[in-house]
Design a protein around this motif. Sequence first.
Motif, PDB file in Angstrom:
ATOM      1  N   GLY A  93      14.376   7.230  44.981  1.00  0.00           N
ATOM      2  CA  GLY A  93      13.484   6.591  45.959  1.00  0.00           C
ATOM      3  C   GLY A  93      13.793   5.112  46.127  1.00  0.00           C
ATOM      4  N   THR A  94      14.089   4.462  44.994  1.00  0.00           N
ATOM      5  CA  THR A  94      14.380   3.024  45.035  1.00  0.00           C
ATOM      6  C   THR A  94      15.667   2.755  45.823  1.00  0.00           C
ATOM      7  OG1 THR A  94      13.311   2.718  42.893  1.00  0.00           O
ATOM      8  CG2 THR A  94      14.812   0.978  43.612  1.00  0.00           C
ATOM      9  N   LEU A  95      16.718   3.531  45.511  1.00  0.00           N
ATOM     10  CA  LEU A  95      17.991   3.298  46.186  1.00  0.00           C
ATOM     11  C   LEU A  95      17.905   3.660  47.669  1.00  0.00           C
ATOM     12  CD1 LEU A  95      20.577   4.419  43.469  1.00  0.00           C
ATOM     13  CD2 LEU A  95      19.999   2.100  44.201  1.00  0.00           C
ATOM     14  N   LEU A  96      17.175   4.742  47.978  1.00  0.00           N
ATOM     15  CA  LEU A  96      17.019   5.126  49.383  1.00  0.00           C
ATOM     16  C   LEU A  96      16.323   4.010  50.162  1.00  0.00           C
ATOM     17  CD1 LEU A  96      17.397   7.313  51.532  1.00  0.00           C
ATOM     18  CD2 LEU A  96      15.124   8.189  50.931  1.00  0.00           C
ATOM     19  N   SER A  97      15.260   3.472  49.556  1.00  0.00           N
ATOM     20  CA  SER A  97      14.528   2.388  50.210  1.00  0.00           C
ATOM     21  C   SER A  97      15.426   1.171  50.403  1.00  0.00           C
ATOM     22  CB  SER A  97      13.299   2.023  49.365  1.00  0.00           C
ATOM     23  OG  SER A  97      12.718   0.838  49.840  1.00  0.00           O
ATOM     24  N   PHE A  98      16.229   0.858  49.369  1.00  0.00           N
ATOM     25  CA  PHE A  98      17.121  -0.292  49.451  1.00  0.00           C
ATOM     26  C   PHE A  98      18.129  -0.118  50.591  1.00  0.00           C
ATOM     27  CE2 PHE A  98      21.394  -1.838  48.273  1.00  0.00           C
ATOM     28  CZ  PHE A  98      21.166  -3.190  48.453  1.00  0.00           C
ATOM     29  N   TYR A  99      18.824   1.031  50.610  1.00  0.00           N
ATOM     30  CA  TYR A  99      19.872   1.213  51.621  1.00  0.00           C
ATOM     31  C   TYR A  99      19.290   1.308  53.031  1.00  0.00           C
ATOM     32  CZ  TYR A  99      23.512   1.523  48.131  1.00  0.00           C
ATOM     33  OH  TYR A  99      24.381   1.221  47.128  1.00  0.00           O
ATOM     34  N   ARG A 100      18.073   1.833  53.150  1.00  0.00           N
ATOM     35  CA  ARG A 100      17.457   1.879  54.481  1.00  0.00           C
ATOM     36  C   ARG A 100      17.141   0.474  54.976  1.00  0.00           C
ATOM     37  NH1 ARG A 100      13.932   7.503  54.676  1.00  0.00           N
ATOM     38  NH2 ARG A 100      15.802   8.757  55.026  1.00  0.00           N
ATOM     39  N   GLN A 101      16.683  -0.376  54.045  1.00  0.00           N
ATOM     40  CA  GLN A 101      16.406  -1.758  54.457  1.00  0.00           C
ATOM     41  C   GLN A 101      17.695  -2.500  54.799  1.00  0.00           C
ATOM     42  OE1 GLN A 101      13.290  -3.987  52.166  1.00  0.00           O
ATOM     43  NE2 GLN A 101      13.169  -2.080  51.009  1.00  0.00           N
ATOM     44  N   LEU A 102      18.779  -2.122  54.104  1.00  0.00           N
ATOM     45  CA  LEU A 102      20.045  -2.823  54.335  1.00  0.00           C
ATOM     46  C   LEU A 102      20.768  -2.305  55.582  1.00  0.00           C
ATOM     47  CD1 LEU A 102      21.762  -5.005  52.768  1.00  0.00           C
ATOM     48  CD2 LEU A 102      23.121  -3.097  51.912  1.00  0.00           C
ATOM     49  N   PHE A 103      20.845  -0.977  55.730  1.00  0.00           N
ATOM     50  CA  PHE A 103      21.675  -0.400  56.799  1.00  0.00           C
ATOM     51  C   PHE A 103      20.872   0.219  57.941  1.00  0.00           C
ATOM     52  CE2 PHE A 103      24.995   0.306  53.302  1.00  0.00           C
ATOM     53  CZ  PHE A 103      25.718  -0.818  53.660  1.00  0.00           C
ATOM     54  N   GLY A 104      19.565   0.340  57.793  1.00  0.00           N
ATOM     55  CA  GLY A 104      18.776   0.940  58.873  1.00  0.00           C
ATOM     56  C   GLY A 104      18.031   2.175  58.414  1.00  0.00           C
ATOM     57  N   GLN A 105      16.944   2.508  59.134  1.00  0.00           N
ATOM     58  CA  GLN A 105      16.032   3.560  58.690  1.00  0.00           C
ATOM     59  C   GLN A 105      16.610   4.969  58.776  1.00  0.00           C
ATOM     60  OE1 GLN A 105      13.157   3.303  57.008  1.00  0.00           O
ATOM     61  NE2 GLN A 105      13.626   1.131  56.950  1.00  0.00           N
ATOM     62  N   ASP A 106      17.705   5.156  59.549  1.00  0.00           N
ATOM     63  CA  ASP A 106      18.275   6.515  59.632  1.00  0.00           C
ATOM     64  C   ASP A 106      19.287   6.768  58.509  1.00  0.00           C
ATOM     65  OD1 ASP A 106      20.124   4.723  60.531  1.00  0.00           O
ATOM     66  OD2 ASP A 106      20.816   5.948  62.223  1.00  0.00           O
ATOM     67  N   THR A 107      19.367   5.854  57.547  1.00  0.00           N
ATOM     68  CA  THR A 107      20.329   5.985  56.446  1.00  0.00           C
ATOM     69  C   THR A 107      19.834   7.005  55.415  1.00  0.00           C
ATOM     70  OG1 THR A 107      20.871   3.654  56.719  1.00  0.00           O
ATOM     71  CG2 THR A 107      21.542   4.675  54.654  1.00  0.00           C
ATOM     72  N   ASN A 108      20.792   7.790  54.895  1.00  0.00           N
ATOM     73  CA  ASN A 108      20.463   8.709  53.813  1.00  0.00           C
ATOM     74  C   ASN A 108      21.404   8.492  52.639  1.00  0.00           C
ATOM     75  OD1 ASN A 108      18.182  10.449  54.139  1.00  0.00           O
ATOM     76  ND2 ASN A 108      19.200  11.242  55.989  1.00  0.00           N
TER      77      ASN A 108
END
Length: 340
Positions: A222-237
């Motif tokens: 959950g932490t990494l998903l939240s981080f990468y979404r904030q960095l690369f955009g909300q459609d990131t998985n």
Amino acid sequence: MKEKIEAVRMAAKSAFAAAADLAAANHAKNKYLGRKGEGAALFKLMPSVDPAERGEAGKLLNELRQELEAVCEAKLNSLQPRSQAASIDTTLPGRDYFIGSYHPLTVVMREIIDIFRGMGYRVADGPELELVKYNFDMLNTPEWHPSRDESDTIYLPNGFVVRTETSPVQIRTMEKMQPPVRIISPGRVYRRDRPDATHSPMFHQCEGLYVDEGVTMADLKGTLLSFYRQLFGQDTNIRFRPHFFPFTEPSAEVDVTCPFCHGKGCRVCKQTGWLEMGGSGMVDPNVLAGVGYDIEKYTGFAFGLGIDRMAMLRFGMDNIRLLFDSDVRFLRQFAGMQPK
Ligand SMILES: [Zn+2]
């Protein structure tokens, strides 16, 4: 003698007054103040002056010299600026000066720090010359592990290495405090690597650690998903691939959907739609026990991020060396770049 002095004074002053340019002023300077000039000639007459008047004559001569020097200097000064102004070419284009800006690595590092701060993490720092104990032993890295090999690691005398990861900062932090621990440690790390487009013997990592009661792998994801979404955009998985690291168990490599093609496949992700971003896992109980934590009570996760790779992706660079060459012509492209 008095008359002669007066005559030179009048002649010299009118010569300086009449001088219309630097050449004329310098000519007058030579004529009256030079070593063979008329002023010097007057001094040479001194021995022939009546001893009774010599004192008075000497005083007058000195006054004359001081006066003429002042007149001469004033004249030269008044001519100087005009001649300088004449030498300025007002048709030349103006000289632009460059305002400093953030290095691309700094931009990315600050973004990472900002996102994790928002999730309650604090930044921890540690030395780059690290004890073998912190760099390997306390991170559960066995003697036989290849990362300890001298072909990978730069060893120093007296039990020191140039740190190969920023993970030792986790040990140093945990030694000093009890859970909950929530830190990231960005910084330089060093490996014996032949420099090429994607490798550098010095590069940047950001390690993260969270230890508390009841921390699970789901929290890590959950932490990494939240981080990468904030960095690369909300459609990131993201996806986890099983892996092995000495200091985490279980361990996983983290892939992120390619931010360039949004998972469809492109040149950057080699048509896979995924990019490998770094390692992660649940902190090995041996590591927690090593710093004196109660492993019945506490669990934690850790992850590592490659800052250079993120900067290269973010700014579309194909060579890691561009980040370290300090070529101002290259770095100026990022002028005005601010962390998001
Ligand atoms: Zn792609």
